[in-house]
Design a protein around this motif. Structure first.
Motif, PDB file in Angstrom:
ATOM      1  N   SER A   1       0.850  -1.177   0.000  1.00 49.38           N
ATOM      2  CA  SER A   1       0.000   0.000   0.000  1.00 49.38           C
ATOM      3  C   SER A   1       0.890   1.232   0.000  1.00 49.38           C
ATOM      4  O   SER A   1       2.034   1.184   0.445  1.00 49.38           O
ATOM      5  N   ALA A   2       0.358   2.355  -0.505  1.00 56.95           N
ATOM      6  CA  ALA A   2       1.127   3.594  -0.553  1.00 56.95           C
ATOM      7  C   ALA A   2       0.192   4.754  -0.249  1.00 56.95           C
ATOM      8  O   ALA A   2      -0.949   4.791  -0.714  1.00 56.95           O
ATOM      9  N   LEU A   3       0.655   5.696   0.547  1.00 56.54           N
ATOM     10  CA  LEU A   3      -0.170   6.829   0.953  1.00 56.54           C
ATOM     11  C   LEU A   3       0.705   8.055   1.143  1.00 56.54           C
ATOM     12  O   LEU A   3       1.747   7.984   1.800  1.00 56.54           O
ATOM     13  N   SER A   4       0.310   9.173   0.552  1.00 60.43           N
ATOM     14  CA  SER A   4       0.989  10.433   0.817  1.00 60.43           C
ATOM     15  C   SER A   4       0.622  10.888   2.220  1.00 60.43           C
ATOM     16  O   SER A   4      -0.557  11.069   2.535  1.00 60.43           O
ATOM     17  N   VAL A   5       1.619  11.058   3.099  1.00 64.25           N
ATOM     18  CA  VAL A   5       1.321  11.404   4.484  1.00 64.25           C
ATOM     19  C   VAL A   5       0.640  12.759   4.596  1.00 64.25           C
ATOM     20  O   VAL A   5      -0.054  13.038   5.573  1.00 64.25           O
ATOM     21  N   ASP A   6       0.803  13.611   3.594  1.00 65.84           N
ATOM     22  CA  ASP A   6       0.225  14.945   3.673  1.00 65.84           C
ATOM     23  C   ASP A   6      -1.287  14.957   3.472  1.00 65.84           C
ATOM     24  O   ASP A   6      -1.934  15.978   3.713  1.00 65.84           O
ATOM     25  N   VAL A   7      -1.870  13.851   3.023  1.00 68.54           N
ATOM     26  CA  VAL A   7      -3.330  13.776   2.909  1.00 68.54           C
ATOM     27  C   VAL A   7      -3.926  12.822   3.940  1.00 68.54           C
ATOM     28  O   VAL A   7      -5.128  12.586   3.937  1.00 68.54           O
ATOM     29  N   ALA A   8      -3.088  12.286   4.828  1.00 69.53           N
ATOM     30  CA  ALA A   8      -3.599  11.453   5.917  1.00 69.53           C
ATOM     31  C   ALA A   8      -4.404  12.324   6.874  1.00 69.53           C
ATOM     32  O   ALA A   8      -4.096  13.500   7.088  1.00 69.53           O
TER      33      ALA A   8
END
Length: 204
Positions: free
Chosen positions: A107-114
């Motif tokens: 999985s991959a997630l931009s931390v700035d949109v968490a």
């Protein structure tokens, strides 16, 4: 949320919608707020991380630093318009379950949109996707602020200083420092310059 398999405009009858207030901060300054905003969703619920990604993509925003939600609720009503296919979420996973060099399960997630959790004045936390038994997070402490309470760790804690400087007691740790707390320890960090941490806790 799962995107439709076909491309182009999808004629989807959706009767579940999420209504919410939001505040978006940008990394280059400025912010955007909205009240009673509505988006169609495929199921009967959506978590804050998925909703943040959906909102940013739906509004086609760039350089987003944080997304906060208030007064979120799911409503059911007759669909009033034809909508384009839901954008693919930023959090992507290999659905086949097969691991290979081209597409390993991940999985991959931009931390700035968490989703952002306000812990206290000048202190926020973003919880990131993780495996069972581990909690992974990003913490930001603003300049001149202190963690709002004494933090106790029954199973220990560790973090890596991504940027800025953190103060633990009389010791100062800058970017590139790894800090480890043993089980049963406690602390109340502060920062004079501001700091961003990447950390984890074990949760047996």
């Amino acid at each position: 949320m799962n995107a439709a398999a076909n491309s182009g405009v999808a004629m989807i009858a959706v009767d579940h919608r999420v209504q919410f207030d939001f505040e978006i901060e940008f990394s280059n300054g400025g912010s955007l707020e909205g009240r009673d905003f509505r988006l169609d969703i495929d199921g009967d619920d959506i978590d804050d991380r998925e909703l943040a990604d959906y909102l940013v993509r739906d509004l086609r925003l760039l350089m987003v630093r944080s997304v906060r939600f208030r007064n979120k609720k799911i409503i059911v009503e007759a669909h009033k318009r034809v909508v384009a296919k839901t954008p693919a979420p930023l959090l992507t996973m290999a659905e086949s379950g097969k691991s290979d060099e081209a597409c390993p399960p991940m999985s991959a997630l931009s931390v700035d949109v968490a989703a952002v959790v306000d812990v206290g004045p000048g202190a926020t936390r973003r919880d990131l996707p993780s495996n069972d038994g581990v909690r992974v997070w990003i913490v930001d402490i603003a300049p001149g602020q202190q963690w709002p309470h004494v933090d106790t760790h029954p199973h220990g804690e560790q973090y890596y200083v991504l940027s800025g400087e953190i103060i633990e007691g009389e010791q100062r740790f800058g970017a590139g420092t790894h800090v480890l707390f043993p089980p049963g320890s406690s602390h109340q960090p502060r920062s004079e310059k501001g700091v961003r941490l990447l950390g984890l806790n074990l949760e047996p």
